[in-house]
Design a protein around this motif. Structure first.
Motif, PDB file in Angstrom:
ATOM      1  N   LEU A 154       0.829  -1.203   0.000  1.00  0.00           N
ATOM      2  CA  LEU A 154       0.000   0.000   0.000  1.00  0.00           C
ATOM      3  C   LEU A 154       0.869   1.261   0.000  1.00  0.00           C
ATOM      4  CD1 LEU A 154      -2.966  -0.802   2.415  1.00  0.00           C
ATOM      5  CD2 LEU A 154      -2.647  -1.377   0.016  1.00  0.00           C
ATOM      6  N   LEU A 155       1.949   1.169   0.758  1.00  0.00           N
ATOM      7  CA  LEU A 155       2.862   2.301   0.873  1.00  0.00           C
ATOM      8  C   LEU A 155       3.483   2.611  -0.495  1.00  0.00           C
ATOM      9  CD1 LEU A 155       3.900   4.054   3.254  1.00  0.00           C
ATOM     10  CD2 LEU A 155       5.926   2.602   3.302  1.00  0.00           C
ATOM     11  N   VAL A 156       3.943   1.567  -1.142  1.00  0.00           N
ATOM     12  CA  VAL A 156       4.567   1.729  -2.452  1.00  0.00           C
ATOM     13  C   VAL A 156       3.553   2.252  -3.468  1.00  0.00           C
ATOM     14  CG1 VAL A 156       5.610   0.482  -4.391  1.00  0.00           C
ATOM     15  CG2 VAL A 156       6.324  -0.014  -2.035  1.00  0.00           C
ATOM     16  N   ALA A 157       2.302   1.738  -3.364  1.00  0.00           N
ATOM     17  CA  ALA A 157       1.264   2.151  -4.312  1.00  0.00           C
ATOM     18  C   ALA A 157       0.765   3.575  -4.028  1.00  0.00           C
ATOM     19  CB  ALA A 157       0.099   1.156  -4.248  1.00  0.00           C
ATOM     20  N   GLY A 158       1.180   4.132  -2.883  1.00  0.00           N
ATOM     21  CA  GLY A 158       0.787   5.500  -2.563  1.00  0.00           C
ATOM     22  C   GLY A 158      -0.586   5.621  -1.932  1.00  0.00           C
ATOM     23  N   TYR A 159      -1.089   4.510  -1.337  1.00  0.00           N
ATOM     24  CA  TYR A 159      -2.415   4.550  -0.723  1.00  0.00           C
ATOM     25  C   TYR A 159      -2.368   4.954   0.747  1.00  0.00           C
ATOM     26  CZ  TYR A 159      -3.893   1.922  -4.860  1.00  0.00           C
ATOM     27  OH  TYR A 159      -4.151   1.522  -6.126  1.00  0.00           O
ATOM     28  N   VAL A 160      -1.162   5.090   1.311  1.00  0.00           N
ATOM     29  CA  VAL A 160      -1.057   5.434   2.724  1.00  0.00           C
ATOM     30  C   VAL A 160      -1.005   6.950   2.871  1.00  0.00           C
ATOM     31  CG1 VAL A 160       0.361   5.214   4.799  1.00  0.00           C
ATOM     32  CG2 VAL A 160       0.138   3.278   3.233  1.00  0.00           C
ATOM     33  N   GLN A 161      -1.958   7.505   3.676  1.00  0.00           N
ATOM     34  CA  GLN A 161      -2.142   8.944   3.735  1.00  0.00           C
ATOM     35  C   GLN A 161      -1.691   9.579   5.033  1.00  0.00           C
ATOM     36  OE1 GLN A 161      -3.273  10.463   1.097  1.00  0.00           O
ATOM     37  NE2 GLN A 161      -3.965   8.694  -0.082  1.00  0.00           N
ATOM     38  N   SER A 162      -1.252   8.759   6.020  1.00  0.00           N
ATOM     39  CA  SER A 162      -1.042   9.327   7.347  1.00  0.00           C
ATOM     40  C   SER A 162       0.051   8.584   8.101  1.00  0.00           C
ATOM     41  CB  SER A 162      -2.362   9.229   8.141  1.00  0.00           C
ATOM     42  OG  SER A 162      -2.110   9.306   9.526  1.00  0.00           O
ATOM     43  N   TRP A 163       0.699   9.284   9.033  1.00  0.00           N
ATOM     44  CA  TRP A 163       1.685   8.638   9.907  1.00  0.00           C
ATOM     45  C   TRP A 163       1.042   7.683  10.897  1.00  0.00           C
ATOM     46  CZ3 TRP A 163       6.628   7.845   9.548  1.00  0.00           C
ATOM     47  CH2 TRP A 163       7.394   8.663   8.690  1.00  0.00           C
ATOM     48  N   TRP A 164      -0.253   7.875  11.104  1.00  0.00           N
ATOM     49  CA  TRP A 164      -0.975   6.922  11.965  1.00  0.00           C
ATOM     50  C   TRP A 164      -0.786   5.487  11.466  1.00  0.00           C
ATOM     51  CZ3 TRP A 164      -2.773   7.749  16.633  1.00  0.00           C
ATOM     52  CH2 TRP A 164      -3.191   9.024  17.009  1.00  0.00           C
ATOM     53  N   ALA A 165      -0.461   5.347  10.202  1.00  0.00           N
ATOM     54  CA  ALA A 165      -0.371   4.024   9.576  1.00  0.00           C
ATOM     55  C   ALA A 165       0.678   3.130  10.240  1.00  0.00           C
ATOM     56  CB  ALA A 165      -0.083   4.159   8.089  1.00  0.00           C
ATOM     57  N   VAL A 166       1.613   3.728  10.994  1.00  0.00           N
ATOM     58  CA  VAL A 166       2.581   2.867  11.692  1.00  0.00           C
ATOM     59  C   VAL A 166       1.856   1.955  12.689  1.00  0.00           C
ATOM     60  CG1 VAL A 166       4.539   4.442  11.448  1.00  0.00           C
ATOM     61  CG2 VAL A 166       3.077   4.594  13.477  1.00  0.00           C
ATOM     62  N   LEU A 167       0.636   2.347  13.068  1.00  0.00           N
ATOM     63  CA  LEU A 167      -0.132   1.493  13.994  1.00  0.00           C
ATOM     64  C   LEU A 167      -1.049   0.502  13.257  1.00  0.00           C
ATOM     65  CD1 LEU A 167      -1.146   4.090  16.739  1.00  0.00           C
ATOM     66  CD2 LEU A 167       0.617   2.323  16.866  1.00  0.00           C
ATOM     67  N   ALA A 168      -0.968   0.515  11.935  1.00  0.00           N
ATOM     68  CA  ALA A 168      -1.886  -0.348  11.168  1.00  0.00           C
ATOM     69  C   ALA A 168      -1.616  -1.826  11.412  1.00  0.00           C
ATOM     70  CB  ALA A 168      -1.774  -0.037   9.676  1.00  0.00           C
ATOM     71  N   VAL A 169      -0.343  -2.190  11.566  1.00  0.00           N
ATOM     72  CA  VAL A 169      -0.027  -3.610  11.807  1.00  0.00           C
ATOM     73  C   VAL A 169      -0.468  -4.046  13.211  1.00  0.00           C
ATOM     74  CG1 VAL A 169       1.824  -5.298  12.002  1.00  0.00           C
ATOM     75  CG2 VAL A 169       1.772  -3.721  10.064  1.00  0.00           C
ATOM     76  N   PRO A 170      -0.147  -3.261  14.262  1.00  0.00           N
ATOM     77  CA  PRO A 170      -0.700  -3.633  15.567  1.00  0.00           C
ATOM     78  C   PRO A 170      -2.227  -3.726  15.546  1.00  0.00           C
ATOM     79  CG  PRO A 170       0.994  -1.978  15.854  1.00  0.00           C
ATOM     80  CD  PRO A 170       0.820  -2.165  14.368  1.00  0.00           C
ATOM     81  N   ALA A 171      -2.860  -2.838  14.798  1.00  0.00           N
ATOM     82  CA  ALA A 171      -4.326  -2.872  14.729  1.00  0.00           C
ATOM     83  C   ALA A 171      -4.796  -4.153  14.042  1.00  0.00           C
ATOM     84  CB  ALA A 171      -4.855  -1.650  13.994  1.00  0.00           C
ATOM     85  N   ALA A 172      -4.094  -4.545  12.979  1.00  0.00           N
ATOM     86  CA  ALA A 172      -4.454  -5.788  12.290  1.00  0.00           C
ATOM     87  C   ALA A 172      -4.270  -6.972  13.244  1.00  0.00           C
ATOM     88  CB  ALA A 172      -3.591  -5.976  11.049  1.00  0.00           C
ATOM     89  N   THR A 173      -3.249  -6.902  14.080  1.00  0.00           N
ATOM     90  CA  THR A 173      -3.018  -7.962  15.060  1.00  0.00           C
ATOM     91  C   THR A 173      -4.164  -8.020  16.069  1.00  0.00           C
ATOM     92  OG1 THR A 173      -0.691  -7.442  14.808  1.00  0.00           O
ATOM     93  CG2 THR A 173      -1.282  -8.909  16.608  1.00  0.00           C
ATOM     94  N   LEU A 174      -4.677  -6.850  16.402  1.00  0.00           N
ATOM     95  CA  LEU A 174      -5.814  -6.798  17.327  1.00  0.00           C
ATOM     96  C   LEU A 174      -7.058  -7.413  16.690  1.00  0.00           C
ATOM     97  CD1 LEU A 174      -6.794  -5.764  20.070  1.00  0.00           C
ATOM     98  CD2 LEU A 174      -7.343  -3.586  18.973  1.00  0.00           C
ATOM     99  N   VAL A 175      -7.263  -7.121  15.404  1.00  0.00           N
ATOM    100  CA  VAL A 175      -8.374  -7.742  14.679  1.00  0.00           C
ATOM    101  C   VAL A 175      -8.174  -9.262  14.694  1.00  0.00           C
ATOM    102  CG1 VAL A 175      -9.496  -8.000  12.432  1.00  0.00           C
ATOM    103  CG2 VAL A 175      -8.723  -5.744  13.195  1.00  0.00           C
ATOM    104  N   GLY A 176      -6.915  -9.675  14.476  1.00  0.00           N
ATOM    105  CA  GLY A 176      -6.595 -11.107  14.520  1.00  0.00           C
ATOM    106  C   GLY A 176      -6.917 -11.709  15.872  1.00  0.00           C
ATOM    107  N   LEU A 177      -6.565 -11.010  16.932  1.00  0.00           N
ATOM    108  CA  LEU A 177      -6.842 -11.510  18.284  1.00  0.00           C
ATOM    109  C   LEU A 177      -8.333 -11.738  18.487  1.00  0.00           C
ATOM    110  CD1 LEU A 177      -6.030 -12.066  21.296  1.00  0.00           C
ATOM    111  CD2 LEU A 177      -6.475  -9.661  21.714  1.00  0.00           C
TER     112      LEU A 177
END
Lengths: 279, 356
Positions: A154-177
């Motif tokens: 997504l980053l390479v494709a230019g779809y990431v719009q915010s620095w908040w995105a550094v928390l996107a992986v922890p958030a995905a992990t939370l969804v996984g949990l």
């Protein structure tokens, strides 16, 4: 004198609580060895592992490109985004759900009823909670790996719009949990492979209807409220807020919802394993 | 009904089911109290050499009583056996001892600890060889040992060293990197035993260790178990093979219908419950009662069992009996004189053969 006695009684009570708390958490001890076992076993199943990475990519390419041409832009959180930008974070959440559900239902059922891996584990000092926690942690690790790879794309494709995105992986992990906990708890109630049709019956509508592919405002009431009660909605909205930078206070609700679901599932799964295997 | 024999010269004539009922009922009403009273005997409570101690141990599944108030003591270094047919309650007992099945009633201590409170600590000192191997088929032979050792919280280096040693012990060093699935039954069993030894347990629990193995594989396994015993490992095993019980056990209990019906060393049990010798007699037909009635053995026969396919004549002088049978008018097909075995003990105690 009596004040001293009171103080020591308080201390004793506090120590009692600390002891009980330690004992509760002690029941999770050894979960790491369950994760290590899965890691070792997974080395021989690499193609299956990779499928979890390609799944969201295919959705993004097919739906994003195909429907994106027809749709044009999407208004979201007061800003305007391309259709690809809109569904990309949702797919991050959806793939976290899919990965966690696959691991915690099919794989766990196989190990529980056929390979009977848990019987062997429970003959050691490991308890049912450690087994449940180990299985769920493994699902999370796998999910976090996929999420990282997808986020990079997504980053390479230019779809990431915010620095908040550094928390996107922890958030995905939370969804996984949330989904691994719920999935594993549900699996302990399943009697045969036929029951897994129910899993599809739950997961597919969640994937399609949790504002993954269109915003909540599209729904007529009361369906919108209904959608807001389901778990993937909270995952999708959380990822969107992080990746698109539309962060607000509702994120707290999303996080709490997912955290409660995951923890309840984990505890329930531990208790059910005990019931099934330690009778 | 196969393997069930009527028991002449005893009070249990009649429907075989009566035998079971008669044994069960009195025990359920008065056995528990007696067992609990015995539980407070100081001699077993304070003896550190008693590793496993059970009093009135009971397991019920709904209405079904799998284990019906048994008392056992297992001492350090001994090989202790549960002998009995399928369904006697052996496996349920083993699961309770393995701390993976809560007791319904009674008391149980291992290493002086209570399974309910100290399950993980106890399991850390046990090795368990379940009836089905339950190896991890997603892992290789060696990985099975490594991963299992990690479940005990042992460090990587400790586990790696022990794994090599145990692979040698189990004669599987050359298969270390093989998947588990293609191994033979005997190899899988040896790997399961190796896996159970990864935590250097003080007690090894074996549930029917050689069931389903061919004779050669059984002998290899017995040899390995004998070596473990020499090294001081306490063995607790269940079996429905009397030869296995005779080979491996210093002391055993005979179980039937969830209860212990006799206890002692194999030799003691044979001396107590059977005669010195047994004469097995087969006839061309299987209507054996008339054949038995026609034999005039006088004091020579201590007891005669009628099995579905043969007569067993228990005696102190097999040769004398054999001569009389040979000369009797009902020509037998074969006459065989042998020493008494645990099978005969079981038959005497329960009126049924072990194979049943």
């Amino acid at each position: 004198m009596s004040a001293l006695a009171d103080a020591s009684a308080d201390q004793e009570q506090a120590a009692g609580w600390a002891y009980r708390l330690a004992a509760e958490f002690g029941q999770f001890r050894g979960a790491g060895s369950v994760v290590a076992r899965n890691g070792l076993a997974a080395r021989r199943g690499l193609p299956v592992l990779l499928s979890g990475f390609f799944e969201p990519l295919f959705y993004l390419l097919s739906l994003g490109t195909g429907i994106g041409v027809l749709v044009g832009g999407v208004e979201y959180g007061g800003k305007s985004f391309s259709y690809q930008e809109f569904i990309a974070p949702a797919l991050l959440a959806a793939s976290a759900m899919n990965g966690a559900v696959a691991d915690s239902t099919f794989n766990v059922f196989w190990k529980l009823k056929y390979a009977r891996v848990y019987d062997g584990m429970l003959a050691t000092p490991l308890g049912p909670r450690a087994v449940a926690a180990g299985e769920i942690c493994w699902a999370l690790l796998r999910g976090a790996g996929y999420a990282t790879a997808f986020l990079l794309i997504l980053l390479v494709a230019g779809y990431v719009q915010s620095w908040w995105a550094v928390l996107a992986v922890p958030a995905a992990t939370l969804v996984g949990l949330a989904f691994a906990g719920a999935g594993m708890a549900a699996t302990t109630f399943m009697r045969s492979w036929q029951d897994f049709d129910l899993v599809h019956l739950v997961v597919l509508p969640l994937l399609l209807l949790s504002t993954t592919f269109y915003p909540l405002s599209t729904y007529p009431q009361p369906f919108g409220v209904l959608v807001q009660l389901t778990p993937l909605y909270h995952g999708v909205e959380l990822e969107r807020a992080l990746v698109l930078g539309t962060m607000d206070a509702s994120a707290v609700v999303h996080v709490l919802y997912l955290l409660v679901l995951g923890t309840a599932g984990l505890l329930m799964a531990g208790r059910r394993l005990e019931r099934l295997l330690l009778s | 009904m196969i393997g069930r024999a009527s028991v002449p010269r005893s009070t249990t004539e009649g429907e075989p089911d009566d035998v079971t009922v008669r044994k069960r009922v009195p025990h359920r009403t008065d056995g528990g109290e007696a067992a609990r009273a015995r539980a407070h005997q100081p001699e077993t409570d304070s003896d550190p050499d008693v590793l496993i101690s059970a009093r009135g141990l009971t397991k019920e599944f709904g209405d079904f009583v799998a284990v019906d108030g048994i008392d056992i003591d297992v001492r350090r270094g001994e090989a202790f056996g549960f002998l009995g047919p399928n369904g006697a309650g052996k496996s349920s007992t083993m699961r309770m001892i393995g701390c993976v099945s809560p007791l319904t009633e009674g008391s149980l201590t291992l290493f002086g600890m209570d399974p309910e409170a100290d399950g993980p600590a106890i399991r850390g000192r046990l090795g368990v060889v379940p009836q089905k191997d339950l190896l991890d088929e997603e892992l290789t032979v060696r990985e099975n040992l490594l991963v299992y050792g990690r479940y005990f919280g042992l460090s990587r280096s400790v586990v790696a060293g022990r794994a090599d040693e145990l692979l040698r012990f189990a004669q599987l060093s050359d298969r270390a990197d093989s998947p588990v699935e293609p191994l033979s039954g005997g190899m899988k069993r040896r790997l399961t035993i190796a896996r159970a030894l990864i935590n250097a347990p003080e007690i090894l629990l074996l549930d029917e260790p050689t069931t389903g193995l061919d004779p050669q594989a059984r002998h290899v396994l017995w040899d390995r178990l004998y070596r473990l015993k020499q090294q001081g490992v306490t063995l607790v095993l269940t079996t429905h093979y009397m030869d296995e019980a005779e080979q491996l056990c210093d002391r055993l209990v005979v179980m039937d219908g969830g209860r212990i019906v006799a206890e002692g060393s194999p030799r003691e049990l044979i001396e107590r419950y059977s005669s010195r010798e047994v004469v097995e007699v087969r006839y061309p037909d299987f209507d054996l009662e008339p054949h038995r009635d026609q034999l005039d053995l006088g004091d020579l026969a201590e007891r005669v069992e009628v099995l579905p396919d043969r007569l067993l004549i228990y005696t102190h002088d097999g040769d004398a009996v054999s001569r009389i049978v040979d000369q009797s008018p009902d020509r037998p097909v074969s006459v065989l004189v042998r020493r008494s075995s645990l099978e005969d003990v079981f038959l005497q105690l329960t009126g049924r053969s072990l194979a049943g």
